[in-house]
Design a protein around this motif. Sequence first.
Motif, PDB file in Angstrom:
ATOM      1  N   ARG A  40     -10.515  -1.068   4.151  1.00  0.00           N
ATOM      2  CA  ARG A  40      -9.861  -2.645   4.489  1.00  0.00           C
ATOM      3  C   ARG A  40      -7.869  -2.849   4.721  1.00  0.00           C
ATOM      4  NH1 ARG A  40     -11.153  -1.723  -0.941  1.00  0.00           N
ATOM      5  NH2 ARG A  40      -8.945  -1.695  -1.684  1.00  0.00           N
ATOM      6  N   LEU A  41      -7.721  -2.256   5.816  1.00  0.00           N
ATOM      7  CA  LEU A  41      -6.065  -2.214   6.138  1.00  0.00           C
ATOM      8  C   LEU A  41      -6.375  -3.695   6.825  1.00  0.00           C
ATOM      9  CD1 LEU A  41      -3.803  -2.617   6.165  1.00  0.00           C
ATOM     10  CD2 LEU A  41      -4.203  -0.133   7.635  1.00  0.00           C
ATOM     11  N   ARG A  72       0.681  -1.405  -0.182  1.00  0.00           N
ATOM     12  CA  ARG A  72      -0.429  -0.294  -0.060  1.00  0.00           C
ATOM     13  C   ARG A  72       1.010   1.090   0.096  1.00  0.00           C
ATOM     14  NH1 ARG A  72      -3.193  -3.766   2.773  1.00  0.00           N
ATOM     15  NH2 ARG A  72      -5.740  -2.935   2.324  1.00  0.00           N
ATOM     16  N   ASP A 123      -7.609  -6.909   5.666  1.00  0.00           N
ATOM     17  CA  ASP A 123      -6.327  -7.595   5.744  1.00  0.00           C
ATOM     18  C   ASP A 123      -4.487  -8.064   6.282  1.00  0.00           C
ATOM     19  OD1 ASP A 123      -7.478  -7.460   3.112  1.00  0.00           O
ATOM     20  OD2 ASP A 123      -6.533  -5.650   2.694  1.00  0.00           O
ATOM     21  N   SER A 180     -10.034   1.313   0.731  1.00  0.00           N
ATOM     22  CA  SER A 180      -8.417   1.187   1.635  1.00  0.00           C
ATOM     23  C   SER A 180      -7.925   1.225   3.086  1.00  0.00           C
ATOM     24  CB  SER A 180      -7.253   1.383   0.453  1.00  0.00           C
ATOM     25  OG  SER A 180      -6.254  -0.014   0.748  1.00  0.00           O
ATOM     26  N   ARG A 181      -7.943   1.773   3.443  1.00  0.00           N
ATOM     27  CA  ARG A 181      -8.210   2.352   4.540  1.00  0.00           C
ATOM     28  C   ARG A 181      -8.573   1.119   5.250  1.00  0.00           C
ATOM     29  NH1 ARG A 181      -6.380   7.994   4.008  1.00  0.00           N
ATOM     30  NH2 ARG A 181      -8.736   8.014   3.935  1.00  0.00           N
ATOM     31  N   ALA A 214     -11.166   6.071  -3.449  1.00  0.00           N
ATOM     32  CA  ALA A 214     -10.358   4.560  -3.042  1.00  0.00           C
ATOM     33  C   ALA A 214      -9.225   4.038  -1.729  1.00  0.00           C
ATOM     34  CB  ALA A 214      -9.029   5.029  -4.497  1.00  0.00           C
ATOM     35  N   THR A 240      -3.375   5.185   1.466  1.00  0.00           N
ATOM     36  CA  THR A 240      -4.220   4.027   1.751  1.00  0.00           C
ATOM     37  C   THR A 240      -3.722   3.449   3.193  1.00  0.00           C
ATOM     38  OG1 THR A 240      -2.950   2.391   0.949  1.00  0.00           O
ATOM     39  CG2 THR A 240      -4.755   3.594  -0.092  1.00  0.00           C
TER      40      THR A 240
END
Length: 347
Positions: free
Chosen positions: A193-194, A167, A197, A190-191, A186, A171
């Motif tokens: 989903r961090l 990343r 993940d 992504s943050r 975006a 993000t």
Amino acid sequence: MTVSDIREGGEPEGAWAQSAKIAFRFLFLAVCFAAVVWSLSGIRQVPPESRAIVYQFGKVERQQPAGLLFAWPRPIEQVVILPSADRQIEFRIDSFEPGSNPKHVFYYNARMNGAFLLSGDASVVHLGATLFYQIVDPAAYILTGEHLGPALQRLFVASAVSVSAARDLDTILVARPELTTGSNSAARASRERLRADLMNAINHRLGDLSGVGAGLGITVSRVDLAASIPEGAKDAFDRVLIASQEAERDIAEARTDAAATALSANQEHDRLLTDADAKATEKTTQAKVRTAAINALARGSPGFSGMTLAKRIYIDRIGPILAKAARVDTVDHSGGLHLILPGTTPQ
């Protein structure tokens, strides 16, 4: 003791015999009491939100939820109280604690930057984390024992390194809010989903350990993160943000001035065009008035013959024309005087 001291039933008599009998009875009662206490020592209360794991000679025999537990005392069976399967246990990651680096300052000596991670765009980020895990394999969890904490530390560090390297900085945390709306959307997704993940990466490594028979007996159910950047980088980002805001302000002011100038130019253009149209209409009208008589002569207006109209026009126009001349010489073309000018002889 003599033969006379022994009864017919064969039991000895005397003080020593009575003392031995009383001591034996007392010892028998003590042994019975100890046996009862030993047998009852396996009965215990399992508290709420907990469960009991019963080992029989070192092997997991059974598992019992909260309530009253009946088990054989040691060394036959051993009881270990663990949190229930749905209870989340908190574990703080100490690898990124700012104890040796309280201000999150980035040093040129790489060995002093152990609490920082490198992102995919070559930026530096600090992660403070708390893991919440659940016990799924009590036997493996008990066998892990005191090694659970260091193992979780290493698993988190390895997962955080791989996830951060995939990343860019925006993000992971809000570092440049001046980006466009699409880029911010975006990065925000992504943050979000961090953490998922990172949790999946840790659970994947736990599964790999279980596959080789070295499982920790847990699964991570949640990861709380607190991301930050070094102190100097924060000041640099703040200066960039201020410069970007000032540039956007200057651009907005320039656009406002350009819009006002364009509006003024359009208004002046419309005024000049209107004046030109009005003057053109006025001149056209004047030209039509001045040429009305000529047009009437050309069309042969009724009521006047051609010569009469021509004389009328001549009379009306000759006066203003002659009045503009400084000197006028007239010649009677029907008189007897003739003006002789030198010239070539006609052939």
